[in-house]
Design a protein around this motif. Sequence first.
Motif, mmCIF file in Angstrom:
data_model
loop_
_atom_site.group_PDB
_atom_site.id
_atom_site.type_symbol
_atom_site.label_atom_id
_atom_site.label_comp_id
_atom_site.label_asym_id
_atom_site.label_seq_id
_atom_site.Cartn_x
_atom_site.Cartn_y
_atom_site.Cartn_z
ATOM 1 N N ARG A 74 0.845 -1.363 -0.285
ATOM 2 C CA ARG A 74 0.508 0.233 0.125
ATOM 3 C C ARG A 74 0.773 1.575 0.317
ATOM 4 O O ARG A 74 0.387 1.976 -0.812
ATOM 5 C CB ARG A 74 -0.518 0.297 1.034
ATOM 6 N N HIS A 75 2.168 1.012 1.152
ATOM 7 C CA HIS A 75 2.585 2.306 1.191
ATOM 8 C C HIS A 75 4.486 2.100 -0.087
ATOM 9 O O HIS A 75 5.056 2.342 0.712
ATOM 10 C CB HIS A 75 3.667 2.861 2.280
ATOM 11 N N PRO A 78 5.613 5.937 -1.102
ATOM 12 C CA PRO A 78 6.091 6.657 -0.227
ATOM 13 C C PRO A 78 7.786 5.818 0.562
ATOM 14 O O PRO A 78 8.564 7.318 0.534
ATOM 15 C CB PRO A 78 5.275 6.980 1.172
#
Length: 152
Positions: A74-75, A78
Amino acid sequence: MVLNTFGDEDVNGARAEIRFGLAEGEAEKQIPRRMEWGDEWLAPDKLQHVLACLLIALAAAALAGRSSRPFLRRHALPLGCAASLAVGAAKEVADEARLFGSSGASLRDAAADLLGVALAAALVSLVARLRRRRRREKARDADGTDGSISMV
């Protein structure tokens, strides 16, 4: 031996001086520069910084995106950007410590690192948008509808 004088004006306008008993030209070599201010914006190493941070961010995001851990997937972007910025910052710290024979850390190198990370984020976002659009079009084609409302 020549006494060289270097100084700056302080807040009150008084001149603070430092004197070195060194041969002429040697004093400049002895004073450590904190940051590299004579660094050119369009120097060849700036392109290297941009490309290195771009590739590190893309590689780290791709690895995180293929992880078995949902949080990492999901990340991924980043995390990739953070990894790239961490590598860039570590490189500047090493430059300031003179580990690579550099003349010091450079804010312009850091700006080039940021540009590389921003380009990676934009590229990943663009690819994700194009993939979503392609998936919607495939789903629409599989339904046999063109997305318009029929009056019949």
